[in-house]
Structures are given as structure tokens and as C-alpha cells.
Scaffold this motif. Structure first.
Motif, PDB file in Angstrom:
ATOM      1  N   GLY A 101       7.185   4.275   7.343  1.00  0.00           N
ATOM      2  CA  GLY A 101       7.326   3.628   6.138  1.00  0.00           C
ATOM      3  C   GLY A 101       6.327   4.666   5.231  1.00  0.00           C
ATOM      4  O   GLY A 101       5.502   5.188   5.569  1.00  0.00           O
ATOM      5  N   LYS A 102       6.799   4.896   3.815  1.00  0.00           N
ATOM      6  CA  LYS A 102       5.936   5.380   2.754  1.00  0.00           C
ATOM      7  C   LYS A 102       4.867   4.374   2.268  1.00  0.00           C
ATOM      8  O   LYS A 102       4.102   4.779   1.457  1.00  0.00           O
ATOM      9  CB  LYS A 102       6.914   6.002   1.722  1.00  0.00           C
ATOM     10  CG  LYS A 102       7.552   7.323   2.062  1.00  0.00           C
ATOM     11  CD  LYS A 102       8.620   8.001   1.011  1.00  0.00           C
ATOM     12  CE  LYS A 102       9.142   8.992   1.517  1.00  0.00           C
ATOM     13  NZ  LYS A 102      10.204   9.718   0.569  1.00  0.00           N
ATOM     14  N   VAL A 103       5.293   3.128   2.498  1.00  0.00           N
ATOM     15  CA  VAL A 103       4.600   1.998   2.234  1.00  0.00           C
ATOM     16  C   VAL A 103       4.485   0.764   3.174  1.00  0.00           C
ATOM     17  O   VAL A 103       5.089   1.087   4.115  1.00  0.00           O
ATOM     18  CB  VAL A 103       5.067   1.314   0.697  1.00  0.00           C
ATOM     19  CG1 VAL A 103       5.452   2.339  -0.177  1.00  0.00           C
ATOM     20  CG2 VAL A 103       6.543   0.704   1.016  1.00  0.00           C
ATOM     21  N   LEU A 104       3.401   0.293   3.008  1.00  0.00           N
ATOM     22  CA  LEU A 104       3.129  -0.819   3.939  1.00  0.00           C
ATOM     23  C   LEU A 104       2.835  -1.974   3.103  1.00  0.00           C
ATOM     24  O   LEU A 104       1.885  -2.206   2.488  1.00  0.00           O
ATOM     25  CB  LEU A 104       1.915  -0.710   4.888  1.00  0.00           C
ATOM     26  CG  LEU A 104       1.427  -1.334   6.009  1.00  0.00           C
ATOM     27  CD1 LEU A 104       2.816  -1.247   7.265  1.00  0.00           C
ATOM     28  CD2 LEU A 104       0.158  -0.949   6.602  1.00  0.00           C
ATOM     29  N   LEU A 126       0.773  -1.177  -0.141  1.00  0.00           N
ATOM     30  CA  LEU A 126      -0.055  -0.029   0.051  1.00  0.00           C
ATOM     31  C   LEU A 126       0.852   1.223   0.050  1.00  0.00           C
ATOM     32  O   LEU A 126       1.888   1.154   0.824  1.00  0.00           O
ATOM     33  CB  LEU A 126      -0.856   0.062   1.349  1.00  0.00           C
ATOM     34  CG  LEU A 126      -1.853  -1.095   1.346  1.00  0.00           C
ATOM     35  CD1 LEU A 126      -2.645  -0.774   2.771  1.00  0.00           C
ATOM     36  CD2 LEU A 126      -3.030  -1.394   0.323  1.00  0.00           C
ATOM     37  N   ASN A 127       0.475   2.328  -0.825  1.00  0.00           N
ATOM     38  CA  ASN A 127       1.142   3.662  -0.807  1.00  0.00           C
ATOM     39  C   ASN A 127       0.421   4.318   0.279  1.00  0.00           C
ATOM     40  O   ASN A 127      -0.718   4.866  -0.033  1.00  0.00           O
ATOM     41  CB  ASN A 127       1.033   4.121  -2.364  1.00  0.00           C
ATOM     42  CG  ASN A 127       1.812   5.503  -2.185  1.00  0.00           C
ATOM     43  OD1 ASN A 127       1.760   6.330  -1.438  1.00  0.00           O
ATOM     44  ND2 ASN A 127       2.272   5.732  -3.411  1.00  0.00           N
ATOM     45  N   LEU A 128       1.234   4.633   1.301  1.00  0.00           N
ATOM     46  CA  LEU A 128       0.664   5.378   2.520  1.00  0.00           C
ATOM     47  C   LEU A 128       0.238   6.984   2.238  1.00  0.00           C
ATOM     48  O   LEU A 128      -0.521   7.502   2.893  1.00  0.00           O
ATOM     49  CB  LEU A 128       1.408   4.996   3.821  1.00  0.00           C
ATOM     50  CG  LEU A 128       1.617   3.708   4.209  1.00  0.00           C
ATOM     51  CD1 LEU A 128       2.420   3.571   5.438  1.00  0.00           C
ATOM     52  CD2 LEU A 128       0.231   3.127   4.548  1.00  0.00           C
ATOM     53  N   GLU A 129       1.090   7.228   1.533  1.00  0.00           N
ATOM     54  CA  GLU A 129       0.980   8.693   0.966  1.00  0.00           C
ATOM     55  C   GLU A 129      -0.212   9.111   0.422  1.00  0.00           C
ATOM     56  O   GLU A 129      -1.035   9.932   0.640  1.00  0.00           O
ATOM     57  CB  GLU A 129       2.216   9.474   0.309  1.00  0.00           C
ATOM     58  CG  GLU A 129       3.639   9.573   1.246  1.00  0.00           C
ATOM     59  CD  GLU A 129       4.656  10.002   0.349  1.00  0.00           C
ATOM     60  OE1 GLU A 129       4.895   9.797  -0.721  1.00  0.00           O
ATOM     61  OE2 GLU A 129       5.601  10.383   1.188  1.00  0.00           O
ATOM     62  N   SER A 130      -0.523   8.237  -0.700  1.00  0.00           N
ATOM     63  CA  SER A 130      -1.788   8.170  -1.506  1.00  0.00           C
ATOM     64  C   SER A 130      -2.899   7.945  -0.591  1.00  0.00           C
ATOM     65  O   SER A 130      -4.018   8.626  -0.797  1.00  0.00           O
ATOM     66  CB  SER A 130      -1.888   7.321  -2.811  1.00  0.00           C
ATOM     67  OG  SER A 130      -0.548   7.556  -3.564  1.00  0.00           O
ATOM     68  N   LEU A 131      -2.897   7.139   0.273  1.00  0.00           N
ATOM     69  CA  LEU A 131      -4.094   6.602   1.190  1.00  0.00           C
ATOM     70  C   LEU A 131      -4.401   7.810   2.137  1.00  0.00           C
ATOM     71  O   LEU A 131      -5.432   8.046   2.193  1.00  0.00           O
ATOM     72  CB  LEU A 131      -3.579   5.455   1.973  1.00  0.00           C
ATOM     73  CG  LEU A 131      -4.643   4.921   2.917  1.00  0.00           C
ATOM     74  CD1 LEU A 131      -5.951   4.702   2.264  1.00  0.00           C
ATOM     75  CD2 LEU A 131      -3.915   3.984   3.944  1.00  0.00           C
ATOM     76  N   GLY A 132      -3.190   8.618   2.702  1.00  0.00           N
ATOM     77  CA  GLY A 132      -3.546   9.774   3.532  1.00  0.00           C
ATOM     78  C   GLY A 132      -4.193  10.987   2.809  1.00  0.00           C
ATOM     79  O   GLY A 132      -4.779  11.657   3.436  1.00  0.00           O
ATOM     80  N   VAL A 139      -3.532   3.774  -4.573  1.00  0.00           N
ATOM     81  CA  VAL A 139      -2.904   3.317  -3.271  1.00  0.00           C
ATOM     82  C   VAL A 139      -2.212   1.854  -3.581  1.00  0.00           C
ATOM     83  O   VAL A 139      -1.244   1.755  -2.774  1.00  0.00           O
ATOM     84  CB  VAL A 139      -4.200   2.949  -2.388  1.00  0.00           C
ATOM     85  CG1 VAL A 139      -3.846   1.959  -1.097  1.00  0.00           C
ATOM     86  CG2 VAL A 139      -4.893   4.367  -1.708  1.00  0.00           C
ATOM     87  N   LEU A 140      -2.475   1.490  -4.839  1.00  0.00           N
ATOM     88  CA  LEU A 140      -1.853   0.221  -5.208  1.00  0.00           C
ATOM     89  C   LEU A 140      -1.118   0.471  -6.673  1.00  0.00           C
ATOM     90  O   LEU A 140      -1.952   1.187  -7.524  1.00  0.00           O
ATOM     91  CB  LEU A 140      -2.667  -1.014  -5.505  1.00  0.00           C
ATOM     92  CG  LEU A 140      -3.035  -1.864  -4.358  1.00  0.00           C
ATOM     93  CD1 LEU A 140      -3.777  -3.174  -4.801  1.00  0.00           C
ATOM     94  CD2 LEU A 140      -1.761  -2.440  -3.596  1.00  0.00           C
ATOM     95  N   SER A 141       0.074   0.023  -7.018  1.00  0.00           N
ATOM     96  CA  SER A 141       0.393   0.332  -8.258  1.00  0.00           C
ATOM     97  C   SER A 141      -0.277  -0.389  -9.454  1.00  0.00           C
ATOM     98  O   SER A 141      -0.414  -1.673  -8.960  1.00  0.00           O
ATOM     99  CB  SER A 141       2.109  -0.112  -8.196  1.00  0.00           C
ATOM    100  OG  SER A 141       2.345  -1.279  -9.211  1.00  0.00           O
ATOM    101  N   PRO A 142      -0.203   0.255 -10.551  1.00  0.00           N
ATOM    102  CA  PRO A 142      -0.981  -0.519 -11.655  1.00  0.00           C
ATOM    103  C   PRO A 142      -0.685  -1.983 -11.977  1.00  0.00           C
ATOM    104  O   PRO A 142      -1.416  -2.728 -12.447  1.00  0.00           O
ATOM    105  CB  PRO A 142      -0.788   0.342 -12.840  1.00  0.00           C
ATOM    106  CG  PRO A 142      -0.624   1.716 -12.301  1.00  0.00           C
ATOM    107  CD  PRO A 142       0.107   1.340 -10.923  1.00  0.00           C
ATOM    108  N   GLY A 143       0.679  -2.142 -11.868  1.00  0.00           N
ATOM    109  CA  GLY A 143       1.197  -3.593 -12.088  1.00  0.00           C
ATOM    110  C   GLY A 143       0.570  -4.630 -11.254  1.00  0.00           C
ATOM    111  O   GLY A 143       0.806  -5.725 -11.643  1.00  0.00           O
TER     112      GLY A 143
END
Ligand code: C2E
Ligand code: C2E
Ligand code: C2E
Length: 91
Positions: free
Chosen positions: A44-47, A12-18, A77-81
Motif C-alpha cells: 500500500g501507499k497508505v496504511l 498514514l501516508n507511507l511515502e511521506s513517512l519513508g 504523514v496525515l492529511s490536513p483534513g
């Protein structure tokens, strides 16, 4: 059925989530902060979360795991990959 497998790593991308509106991201944000608290992992920036947690979150959001994955990608929040690793749109 979901194609999420044990080799799928959900990060998870925590910056996008926030930066998401609380009414949409609220349950996910609370879930992620609970995991951070349990791990004492606050910097972390990610989790990385368990594949099992995506299934629990899908129940909370009343979606299939694949639908939730697609929503998380829309939210950034998730990468398109992740689409390919969860078999999204696959056979
Ligand atoms: P637990 O499930 O009894 O796990 C105890 C410890 O085992 C964890 O301590 C961690 O050091 C290790 N561990 C377990 N599974 C994994 C894994 O898949 N990868 C890695 N790298 N280590 C693992 P930790 O991190 O201090 O977590 C304490 C407790 O917090 C865990 O006890 C669990 O109850 C909860 N927790 C932590 N992260 C998550 C998560 O992503 N999802 C869920 N559902 N619970 C989590
Ligand atoms: P990785 O799992 O691909 O993670 C790459 C980087 O993303 C990590 O670099 C870290 O900066 C960040 N990251 C990923 N998941 C989390 C998370 O849940 N919390 C936080 N705070 N950051 C996260 P880092 O720390 O230099 O680790 C490099 C690689 O070393 C990791 O690649 C992983 O393969 C391994 N690693 C590090 N710590 C652990 C661990 O506690 N358990 C396991 N199983 N592997 C670890
Ligand atoms: P998974 O259960 O889907 O977990 C994916 C990633 O979430 C883990 O990658 C780790 O970065 C993070 N994670 C999950 N639970 C915890 C936790 O309790 N504490 C911390 N600090 N991080 C956690 P990782 O470590 O590379 O593990 C990959 C897969 O290996 C896991 O996928 C799981 O299937 C298995 N695994 C690793 N450690 C354990 C363990 O202690 N117990 C069990 N039952 N499975 C484990």
C-alpha cells in the motif's frame, strides 16, 4: 482530553513517512512496519491504523494525541483534513 472517536479513520501516508529523517520518524516507522508485517500488507501507499494505535504512539512520543496529530500533519504523514476529525483546535 482527546476528541479522537471511533468514527475517526487514521490513514498514514507511507511515502511521506519513508522520506522523513529516521531520528524523528523512527518509532512511527517501526510501528507502521510492524502492523504491515502482522497484516501481510506490504504494497500500500497508505496504511489505515486503529484509533487506539494513535494513543499508543502519543505515549511513545510523549505528546497528547492532538499534539501528535498536529506533528503528523506537519510531516505530511496525515492529511490536513484530520485536524477537523480529531477536533484539533476545536471547543
Ligand atoms: P487481531 O487483533 O486478533 O485481529 C484478527 C483479524 O481480525 C485481523 O487479521 C483482521 O482480519 C480482523 N480485524 C480486526 N480488527 C479489524 C479492524 O478494525 N478492521 C478490519 N478491517 N479488520 C480487523 P489481520 O489483519 O491479519 O491482523 C493480524 C493481527 O495483527 C491482529 O490480530 C492484530 O494483533 C495485529 N494487527 C493488525 N493490524 C493492526 C493495527 O492496526 N494495530 C494493532 N495494534 N495491531 C494490528
Ligand atoms: P478506504 O478504507 O477509504 O480505503 C481507500 C483506499 O486506500 C483503499 O482502496 C486502498 O487502496 C487504500 N488503503 C486504505 N487503507 C489501507 C491499508 O491499511 N493498507 C493498504 N494496503 N491500502 C489501504 P481499496 O483497497 O480499493 O478499498 C476500497 C474501500 O473498500 C476501502 O475504502 C474500504 O471502505 C473497503 N475495504 C477494502 N478492504 C477492506 C478491508 O479489509 N476491511 C474493510 N473493513 N473495508 C475494506
Ligand atoms: P479502528 O480500530 O480505529 O480501525 C481503523 C481502521 O484501521 C480499520 O477500519 C481498518 O482499516 C484498519 N485496521 C485496524 N485494525 C486492523 C486489523 O487488525 N487488520 C486490518 N487489516 N486492518 C485493521 P475499518 O475496518 O473500516 O473499521 C472501522 C472501525 O470498526 C474500527 O476502527 C473498529 O472500531 C471497528 N472494527 C472493525 N473491525 C473490528 C474487529 O474485528 N474488532 C473490533 N473490536 N472492532 C472492529
Amino acid at each position: 482530553s482527546s476528541a479522537v472517536t471511533s468514527s475517526t479513520k487514521i490513514v498514514l501516508n507511507l511515502e511521506s513517512l519513508g522520506s522523513l529523517p529516521a531520528d524523528e520518524a523512527g518509532p512511527l516507522a517501526r510501528y507502521a512496519s510492524t502492523i504491515q508485517a502482522q497484516r501481510h500488507d506490504y504494497n500500500g501507499k497508505v496504511l489505515s491504523i486503529r484509533a487506539e494505535d494513535l494513543k499508543s504512539l502519543a505515549i511513545i512520543y510523549d505528546m497528547s494525541p492532538d499534539e501528535l496529530t498536529s506533528r503528523l500533519i506537519e510531516w505530511g504523514v496525515l492529511s490536513p483534513g484530520m485536524e477537523s476529525v480529531v477536533g484539533f483546535g476545536g471547543p
